[in-house]
Design a protein around this motif. Structure first.
Motif, PDB file in Angstrom:
ATOM      1  N   UNK A 265       4.143  -3.471   3.416  1.00 10.41           N
ATOM      2  CA  UNK A 265       3.952  -2.971   4.778  1.00 10.41           C
ATOM      3  C   UNK A 265       3.535  -4.029   5.789  1.00 10.41           C
ATOM      4  N   UNK A 266       3.171  -5.230   5.352  1.00 11.50           N
ATOM      5  CA  UNK A 266       2.783  -6.284   6.279  1.00 11.50           C
ATOM      6  C   UNK A 266       2.922  -7.620   5.573  1.00 11.50           C
ATOM      7  N   UNK A 267       3.524  -8.617   6.250  1.00 15.79           N
ATOM      8  CA  UNK A 267       3.616  -9.961   5.687  1.00 15.79           C
ATOM      9  C   UNK A 267       3.227 -10.993   6.725  1.00 15.79           C
ATOM     10  N   UNK A 268       2.617 -12.072   6.246  1.00 20.70           N
ATOM     11  CA  UNK A 268       2.367 -13.270   7.037  1.00 20.70           C
ATOM     12  C   UNK A 268       3.071 -14.408   6.311  1.00 20.70           C
ATOM     13  N   UNK A 269       4.116 -14.954   6.936  1.00 14.90           N
ATOM     14  CA  UNK A 269       4.897 -16.006   6.291  1.00 14.90           C
ATOM     15  C   UNK A 269       5.603 -16.829   7.345  1.00 14.90           C
ATOM     16  N   UNK A 270       5.301 -18.136   7.394  1.00 18.95           N
ATOM     17  CA  UNK A 270       5.972 -19.044   8.301  1.00 18.95           C
ATOM     18  C   UNK A 270       5.320 -19.131   9.655  1.00 18.95           C
TER      19      UNK A 270
ATOM     20  N   UNK B   6       0.836  -1.198   0.000  1.00 13.30           N
ATOM     21  CA  UNK B   6       0.000   0.000   0.000  1.00 13.30           C
ATOM     22  C   UNK B   6       0.867   1.243   0.000  1.00 13.30           C
ATOM     23  N   UNK B   7       0.252   2.349   0.316  1.00 10.42           N
ATOM     24  CA  UNK B   7       0.956   3.635   0.321  1.00 10.42           C
ATOM     25  C   UNK B   7       0.940   4.226   1.728  1.00 10.42           C
ATOM     26  N   UNK B   8       2.117   4.540   2.222  1.00  8.88           N
ATOM     27  CA  UNK B   8       2.208   5.202   3.519  1.00  8.88           C
ATOM     28  C   UNK B   8       1.779   6.663   3.386  1.00  8.88           C
ATOM     29  N   UNK B   9       1.269   7.262   4.463  1.00  6.65           N
ATOM     30  CA  UNK B   9       0.843   8.666   4.397  1.00  6.65           C
ATOM     31  C   UNK B   9       1.957   9.568   3.876  1.00  6.65           C
TER      32      UNK B   9
ATOM     33  N   UNK C 122      -2.902  -0.350  10.559  1.00  4.33           N
ATOM     34  CA  UNK C 122      -3.006   1.090  10.334  1.00  4.33           C
ATOM     35  C   UNK C 122      -1.620   1.599   9.984  1.00  4.33           C
ATOM     36  N   UNK C 123      -1.313   1.743   8.693  1.00  2.00           N
ATOM     37  CA  UNK C 123       0.034   2.160   8.306  1.00  2.00           C
ATOM     38  C   UNK C 123       0.292   3.619   8.652  1.00  2.00           C
TER      39      UNK C 123
ATOM     40  N   UNK D  40       6.658   3.859   7.354  1.00  2.00           N
ATOM     41  CA  UNK D  40       7.262   4.455   6.178  1.00  2.00           C
ATOM     42  C   UNK D  40       8.710   4.849   6.387  1.00  2.00           C
ATOM     43  N   UNK D  41       9.118   5.036   7.648  1.00  2.00           N
ATOM     44  CA  UNK D  41      10.485   5.475   7.949  1.00  2.00           C
ATOM     45  C   UNK D  41      11.417   4.321   8.291  1.00  2.00           C
TER      46      UNK D  41
END
Length: 562
Positions: free
Chosen positions: A196-201, A185-188, A269-270, A210-211
């Motif tokens: 911005x988010x992963x589910x793996x393993x 997605x796009x950060x503000x 909530x990014x 964003x920083x």
């Protein structure tokens, strides 16, 4: 109190699960998976789908809780075998399978988020089912292009992936499912699309602001941690189809293992500086003897403050986090991380736990000098319960590691009582991934900025702990000639024989401790805080100091030898 843990029962579970991270393009990519099971030939493999229509009945968190209650009343589902062609892939070969970004779900469809999927293979063995929850109109009908308002399962599609090199002619079953997914997605304030988010393993997930980049990972749950650990798996997801104006992303998840089943709701909530993943979950334990590690975090610490790096590596520090922060009963504690030559478990009793996390306080590039890994941009991760968790302990597990590709730091909260069979445990907390040295609420006390250790030839240990004071000095302003604060220090397996504190400038205190170890080779455990007129004016500092630096084995990247 810190305990030495035997590797005999732990290592086979923990290291087989792949408690490790791989440096790729400046981000830490975890490769975690439960202990491998038997493999079968592709042609003999039997596909295992979702339960009989159960996924179709889930549209809300409350539906998932009831479904999970039913799942927990039955034995844990057996693990589906990975096709042999995928199980045989090594790391380099697995990387030859790449997702085609233009095939992402919701790509170029006026959505604030879109999804890419992870292929199974290598250590990513578990099959994960992914469903989409269509948005509903006022009459309950689907409004997002689906044929109905029921969940829509995303089938495996090899056309989503590019198979290169040794995987180019790989023969695969029709439906092998996925290993996980990532949210883009796009950060503000930033028009570019970013992961911005992963589910793996297993039950691992990670996020970033964003920083920051990726670094410390979170998990849904740890079962019997620091022992013969069991790694629950997120087996199925229900992802809510976002509206064009949504600023949050929501997914439901079913977690399962032999000892426990859990219903989860994650809301992302990014943020440009602080990204929050709100977690709501209900756990149903099948095994009353299981030890629950709640809201576990996994990270890496190789060297830095208190321990120099090996001669062949000029980087001053290598770590994803440099300390464990705890807020208990309105008292702040900083436990500087270290690496022992053996697995070490530290238990910190808590009364009313308001938060804990693994911080990356040192954020200067000069302290890492690594343009690829960019450790100075790794996030601090803070667990914040919606209401304080009562009693129990925070446990910190520090493990040996052969190189920075292995996660060797774990922390979690252990409730005061073991779970009761099938009795629901409800939790509600936030996970903050942020660019900063401390949680937003940590403002009024001096904080630890650096821990230095000198291991002297005469056997004494010399510590210098630097405290950074708040920039807004309370009134009346302290003068240079004011008496120094009082040092309250305690030690285990050591005797503090000298102590002093100096103000090197109006915003800095330097505390010096000289300690005589009282054990031949066991590490010294220290705790210290600063007081004035009986009031704490700094967070409590604690540390586990090895009398001799732990050994370091250079990985093949240095020696070019096995």
């Amino acid at each position: 109190m810190t305990h030495r843990i035997s590797l005999t029962g732990f290592a086979k579970a923990a290291f087989a699960v792949g408690i490790c991270s791989t440096v790729v393009s400046g981000a830490i990519c975890e490769a975690q998976s439960p202990t491998p099971t038997a493999q079968v030939d592709d042609e003999k493999r039997i596909d295992v789908g979702s339960e009989d229509g159960a996924s179709r009945d889930i549209s809300r968190y409350e539906d998932l809780v009831e479904h999970t209650r039913n799942v927990a009343s039955q034995p844990g589902a057996p693990r589906e075998e990975l096709p042999l062609s995928l199980a045989r892939l090594n790391y380099d070969a697995y990387r030859m399978i790449a997702f085609r970004y233009e095939r992402a779900l919701w790509w170029n469809q006026n959505r604030p988020f879109w999804l890419e999927f992870f292929h199974r293979g290598f250590v990513h063995r578990d099959r994960v089912s992914i469903n989409i929850l269509p948005r509903k109109g006022e009459n309950g009908s689907a409004v997002s292009g689906a044929d109905s308002a029921e969940p829509v399962t995303i089938p495996f599609d090899r056309g989503m992936f590019e198979y290169r090199g040794p995987t180019a002619n790989m023969v695969l079953p029709t439906d092998i499912g996925y290993a996980g997914y990532k949210v883009i997605g796009r950060f503000p304030g930033d028009p570019s699309g970013q992961e911005m988010l992963t589910f793996l393993g297993a039950s691992y997930f990670r996020s970033r602001s964003g920083a920051t980049g990726y670094g410390t990972s979170a998990r849904g749950l740890a079962v019997n941690p620091a022992a013969t650990e069991e790694f629950p798996v997120f087996r199925e997801f229900w992802i809510r189809d976002p509206d064009a104006n949504d600023r949050t992303f929501t997914t439901l998840a079913l977690m399962d293992s032999p000892s426990v089943a859990g219903a989860y709701e994650f809301t992302l909530t990014p943020g440009a500086v602080d990204t929050t993943v709100s977690v709501k979950c209900t756990l149903f334990f099948r095994d009353a003897a299981a030890k629950a590690g709640i809201a576990p975090l996994t990270s890496m610490w190789m060297w830095g403050d208190g321990l120099e790096g090996p001669p062949k590596d000029a980087r001053p520090s290598v770590h994803d986090a440099d300390g464990l922060q705890i807020l208990d009963d309105d008292k702040w504690t900083w436990r500087a991380l270290s690496r022992q030559s053996y697995p070490s478990l530290t238990s910190v009793p808590v009364k009313s736990l308001e938060g804990f996390g693994l911080m990356q306080r040192e954020r200067r590039w000069s302290r890492y000098q690594d343009d690829e890994a960019r450790y100075h941009q790794r996030p601090s991760v803070w667990i914040e319960p919606k209401s304080p968790w009562q009693g129990g302990t925070i446990e910190l597990f520090e493990m040996p590691a052969i190189h920075e590709g292995h996660d060797n730091i774990v922390c979690y909260w252990v409730p005061p009582e073991r779970p009761k069979p099938l009795e629901p445990i409800e939790l509600d907390y936030d996970v903050h991934f942020f660019a900063g040295s401390q949680p937003a609420s940590h403002k009024s006390l001096a904080k630890v900025a650096r821990t230095d250790v000198v291991r002297r030839a005469d056997g004494l240990l010399e510590f210098q702990v630097t405290f950074s004071r708040p920039r807004k000095v309370p009134e009346p302003a302290e003068r240079q000639d004011d008496p120094p604060p009082e040092i309250e220090a305690t030690s285990i397996r050591g005797e503090v024989i000298e102590r002093s504190v100096t103000a090197s400038d109006p915003l800095t205190w330097k505390v010096s401790l000289i300690v005589r170890p009282t054990s031949a080779d066991e590490p010294v455990e220290l705790s210290m805080n600063l007081q004035r007129d009986g009031t704490r004016i700094a967070e409590t500092w604690s540390y586990l100091a090895a009398q001799a630096p732990p050994p370091y084995k250079y990985p093949q990247v240095y020696t070019r030898q096995d």
